[in-house]
Enzyme design. Structure first.
Site, PDB file in Angstrom:
ATOM      1  CD  GLU A  29      -3.061  -0.578   0.081  1.00  0.00           C
ATOM      2  OE1 GLU A  29      -3.042   0.379  -0.497  1.00  0.00           O
ATOM      3  OE2 GLU A  29      -4.058  -1.664  -0.249  1.00  0.00           O
ATOM      4  CG  ASP A  41      -6.511   4.345  -4.814  1.00  0.00           C
ATOM      5  OD1 ASP A  41      -6.237   4.238  -6.026  1.00  0.00           O
ATOM      6  OD2 ASP A  41      -7.063   3.670  -3.892  1.00  0.00           O
TER       7      ASP A  41
END
EC number: 3.2.1.17
Length: 136
Positions: A29, A41
């Site tokens: 991540e 995102d």
């Protein structure tokens, strides 16, 4: 609850997701398990070590002072992941292993059963030390 340090400076919260699995998810991540702040995102902000979105933070019980500061604190953000899995992985009968948890983290509620989260699991498996991670 006591935290477990898997690498120097990384104190993950305990829970159903193994420390090794949390480390692998964190590395994927945030590009090496770092507090990288927030970035866009898929149309909304994702923040911190585990790239946690605000609805995810709300679903995990709003630990810490606020969403962004929790996301950038390793213990708070890993506690959020643990609480999210306690809430959703069991409810949706996800496999209670690293693959199930990683795919649920990536895909949201019931994400562990979605084919769109398979790519995430494949990427996690390519991280050095993460291939074949199950529980340990």
């Amino acid at each position: 609850m006591e935290t477990v340090s898997v690498e120097e400076g990384l104190d993950f919260a305990p829970g159903m997701v193994s420390q090794k699995c949390l480390l692998c998810m964190c590395k994927l991540e945030s590009g090496g398990c770092k507090p990288i702040g927030c970035r866009m995102d898929v149309g909304s902000l994702s923040c911190g070590y585990f790239q946690i979105k605000q609805p995810y933070w709300i679903d995990c019980g709003k630990p810490g002072k606020d969403w962004k500061s929790c996301s950038n604190d390793i213990n708070c953000s890993s506690k959020c992941v643990q609480q999210y899995m306690k809430r959703y992985a069991t409810h949706y009968r996800c496999p209670l292993n690293c693959e199930g948890f990683a795919r649920e983290h990536n895909g949201g509620p019931n994400g562990c059963h979605s084919s769109r989260t398979l790519k995430y699991w494949e990427l996690l498996q390519k991280i050095p030390g993460c291939k074949g991670v199950k529980f340990s």
